[in-house]
Design a protein around this motif. Sequence first.
Motif, PDB file in Angstrom:
ATOM      1  N   TYR A  11      -0.693   4.513  -2.050  1.00 45.16           N
ATOM      2  CA  TYR A  11      -1.723   5.364  -1.458  1.00 45.16           C
ATOM      3  C   TYR A  11      -1.316   5.899  -0.085  1.00 45.16           C
ATOM      4  O   TYR A  11      -2.152   6.371   0.659  1.00 45.16           O
ATOM      5  N   SER A  12      -0.031   5.830   0.239  1.00 49.02           N
ATOM      6  CA  SER A  12       0.443   6.285   1.546  1.00 49.02           C
ATOM      7  C   SER A  12       0.732   7.784   1.529  1.00 49.02           C
ATOM      8  O   SER A  12       0.788   8.422   0.481  1.00 49.02           O
ATOM      9  N   SER A  13       0.988   8.300   2.712  1.00 47.33           N
ATOM     10  CA  SER A  13       1.293   9.721   2.841  1.00 47.33           C
ATOM     11  C   SER A  13       2.702  10.008   2.325  1.00 47.33           C
ATOM     12  O   SER A  13       3.502   9.104   2.105  1.00 47.33           O
ATOM     13  N   ARG A  14       2.987  11.286   2.159  1.00 51.37           N
ATOM     14  CA  ARG A  14       4.299  11.692   1.650  1.00 51.37           C
ATOM     15  C   ARG A  14       5.418  11.327   2.622  1.00 51.37           C
ATOM     16  O   ARG A  14       6.536  11.070   2.201  1.00 51.37           O
ATOM     17  N   HIS A  34       0.803  -1.231   0.000  1.00 54.84           N
ATOM     18  CA  HIS A  34       0.000   0.000   0.000  1.00 54.84           C
ATOM     19  C   HIS A  34       0.830   1.273   0.000  1.00 54.84           C
ATOM     20  O   HIS A  34       0.397   2.302   0.512  1.00 54.84           O
ATOM     21  N   LEU A  35       2.007   1.245  -0.594  1.00 55.10           N
ATOM     22  CA  LEU A  35       2.825   2.451  -0.650  1.00 55.10           C
ATOM     23  C   LEU A  35       2.249   3.475  -1.625  1.00 55.10           C
ATOM     24  O   LEU A  35       2.393   4.672  -1.410  1.00 55.10           O
ATOM     25  N   VAL A  52      10.417   8.165   3.751  1.00 55.94           N
ATOM     26  CA  VAL A  52      11.113   7.094   4.474  1.00 55.94           C
ATOM     27  C   VAL A  52      11.544   5.994   3.502  1.00 55.94           C
ATOM     28  O   VAL A  52      12.674   5.494   3.567  1.00 55.94           O
ATOM     29  N   PHE A  53      10.681   5.633   2.581  1.00 52.82           N
ATOM     30  CA  PHE A  53      11.009   4.608   1.592  1.00 52.82           C
ATOM     31  C   PHE A  53      12.152   5.068   0.685  1.00 52.82           C
ATOM     32  O   PHE A  53      13.087   4.312   0.419  1.00 52.82           O
ATOM     33  N   ALA A  54      12.094   6.310   0.229  1.00 54.93           N
ATOM     34  CA  ALA A  54      13.162   6.837  -0.629  1.00 54.93           C
ATOM     35  C   ALA A  54      14.483   6.911   0.127  1.00 54.93           C
ATOM     36  O   ALA A  54      15.552   6.623  -0.436  1.00 54.93           O
ATOM     37  N   ALA A  87      21.449   2.039  -1.813  1.00 52.41           N
ATOM     38  CA  ALA A  87      22.308   2.359  -2.957  1.00 52.41           C
ATOM     39  C   ALA A  87      23.687   2.809  -2.484  1.00 52.41           C
ATOM     40  O   ALA A  87      24.714   2.445  -3.092  1.00 52.41           O
ATOM     41  N   LEU A  88      23.736   3.580  -1.415  1.00 48.20           N
ATOM     42  CA  LEU A  88      25.011   4.022  -0.864  1.00 48.20           C
ATOM     43  C   LEU A  88      25.840   2.838  -0.371  1.00 48.20           C
ATOM     44  O   LEU A  88      27.051   2.753  -0.641  1.00 48.20           O
ATOM     45  N   LEU A  89      25.211   1.913   0.322  1.00 47.18           N
ATOM     46  CA  LEU A  89      25.934   0.736   0.801  1.00 47.18           C
ATOM     47  C   LEU A  89      26.438  -0.132  -0.350  1.00 47.18           C
ATOM     48  O   LEU A  89      27.554  -0.653  -0.313  1.00 47.18           O
ATOM     49  N   PHE A  90      25.615  -0.291  -1.392  1.00 50.48           N
ATOM     50  CA  PHE A  90      26.067  -1.039  -2.567  1.00 50.48           C
ATOM     51  C   PHE A  90      27.234  -0.329  -3.242  1.00 50.48           C
ATOM     52  O   PHE A  90      28.203  -0.973  -3.670  1.00 50.48           O
ATOM     53  N   ALA A  91      27.153   0.987  -3.373  1.00 47.65           N
ATOM     54  CA  ALA A  91      28.231   1.743  -4.015  1.00 47.65           C
ATOM     55  C   ALA A  91      29.536   1.606  -3.243  1.00 47.65           C
ATOM     56  O   ALA A  91      30.608   1.405  -3.841  1.00 47.65           O
TER      57      ALA A  91
END
Length: 97
Positions: free
Chosen positions: A62-65, A59-60, A70-72, A79-83
């Motif tokens: 329809y979730s709030s901003r 349900h992301l 938090v998801f972003a 991505a930082l850890l992979f880099a």
Amino acid sequence: MSEHIVSVRIYFIIFLTLVVGTALTVWAGFRDFPGPLNTIIALTIASIKATLVVLYFMHLRYSSRLVWIVFASALFWLALLFALTFSDYWTRGWLTQ
């Protein structure tokens, strides 16, 4: 706070899309594509399926901003850890031999 009601039709369409994605994954697993294309195809299919699961079943969409932020942030941290991991891995001396 009102909740968004997702219709059963949408869930069924997403479910069928995930089943098709799974069938594509199995089909691609038995094929030998040239070069690194096997990995690219498998990761593309997996990313599409994961995106559908996160957006609709978790349900992301329809979730709030705040939940989106938090998801972003979590994706940015991943991505930082992979880099950092790959930058260390690619500088190893045994890779060039």
